[in-house]
Design a protein around this motif. Structure first.
Motif, PDB file in Angstrom:
ATOM      1  N   LYS A 106      -6.324 -26.486  39.189  1.00 22.50           N
ATOM      2  CA  LYS A 106      -7.490 -26.500  38.310  1.00 22.50           C
ATOM      3  C   LYS A 106      -7.036 -26.060  36.923  1.00 22.50           C
ATOM      4  O   LYS A 106      -6.173 -25.193  36.808  1.00 22.50           O
ATOM      5  N   GLU A 108      -8.436 -25.368  32.642  1.00 25.51           N
ATOM      6  CA  GLU A 108      -9.454 -25.315  31.595  1.00 25.51           C
ATOM      7  C   GLU A 108      -8.916 -25.983  30.338  1.00 25.51           C
ATOM      8  O   GLU A 108      -7.776 -25.727  29.945  1.00 25.51           O
ATOM      9  N   ARG A 139     -12.704 -29.242  31.719  1.00 27.10           N
ATOM     10  CA  ARG A 139     -12.016 -28.801  32.932  1.00 27.10           C
ATOM     11  C   ARG A 139     -11.448 -30.020  33.652  1.00 27.10           C
ATOM     12  O   ARG A 139     -11.955 -31.131  33.512  1.00 27.10           O
ATOM     13  N   LEU A 141      -9.765 -31.044  37.700  1.00 27.71           N
ATOM     14  CA  LEU A 141      -9.342 -30.751  39.076  1.00 27.71           C
ATOM     15  C   LEU A 141      -8.317 -31.829  39.427  1.00 27.71           C
ATOM     16  O   LEU A 141      -8.620 -33.025  39.384  1.00 27.71           O
ATOM     17  N   TYR A 183     -16.154 -26.686  38.597  1.00 24.41           N
ATOM     18  CA  TYR A 183     -14.907 -25.923  38.522  1.00 24.41           C
ATOM     19  C   TYR A 183     -15.117 -24.493  39.020  1.00 24.41           C
ATOM     20  O   TYR A 183     -14.275 -23.944  39.733  1.00 24.41           O
TER      21      TYR A 183
END
Length: 195
Positions: A106, A108, A139, A141, A183
């Protein structure tokens, strides 16, 4: 109201009575998030693609992410047979992807380094530092098949007007505020099913 119009209204009301949609409040964001998200062009929000809690149509275990590419919705499965449903943009027909993966990472405001095959198709695309002009948005993933990067992502967007469309190169795009919400909920190694 005419008899036919009244009949249609009553039928629609009856159908909707069984649906339980509840809006989900925006997540808290940092001052950087607020500042950068304000720089992304805004779009008229289509309420169909808003963020709602509803009964679970997926049958998957809590913590699972399910993407319905036909309907353009992403579901985050909650305990108690509930989901949070988000509107998404998906891959166009030539670049769509389906399958099962896991969230391996993950990030940011991630940097974007387009894959080689994308650079071959569109020579103008280039590395972009994380920020409001970055196509990955607030964000990301990162989806892996086992330990292999699929090169597909669930990520924010700097084109929120395209939510609900099939326009990406296979990634799942979300409004920035929605991807921040997801997220915050999704764990690394969470199962992702793209149908």
């Amino acid at each position: 109201m005419r008899p036919l119009s009244l009949s249609l209204f009553l039928a629609a009301t009856t159908l909707l009575a069984g649906c339980t949609f509840k809006g989900v409040p925006d997540p808290e964001v940092s001052s950087k998030d607020s500042e950068w998200m304000a720089l992304v062009p805004s779009a008229q929000e289509d309420r169909r693609y808003g963020r709602y809690m509803m009964d679970d149509p997926t049958g998957e275990a809590p913590g699972t992410v399910v993407v319905d590419t036909k309907e353009r919705f992403l579901y985050y499965v909650m305990p108690g047979k509930k989901v949070i449903r988000y509107g998404v943009a998906v891959g166009d027909e030539a670049y769509g992807w389906t399958g099962t993966a896991r969230v391996a990472r993950k990030a940011e405001w991630p940097n974007w380094n387009p894959p080689a095959e994308m650079k071959a198709r569109w020579p103008h695309v280039k590395f972009t530092q994380g920020g409001p002009e970055n196509p990955l948005g607030a964000r990301a993933l990162y989806l892996f098949d086992g330990n292999k990067d699929t090169l597909y992502r669930i990520h924010g967007t700097n084109e929120p007007e395209k939510i609900g469309l099939a326009v990406s190169s296979g990634c799942i795009r979300m409004r920035n505020i929605d991807v921040v919400d997801l997220y915050n909920r999704v764990d690394v190694n969470a199962k992702v099913i793209v149908r």
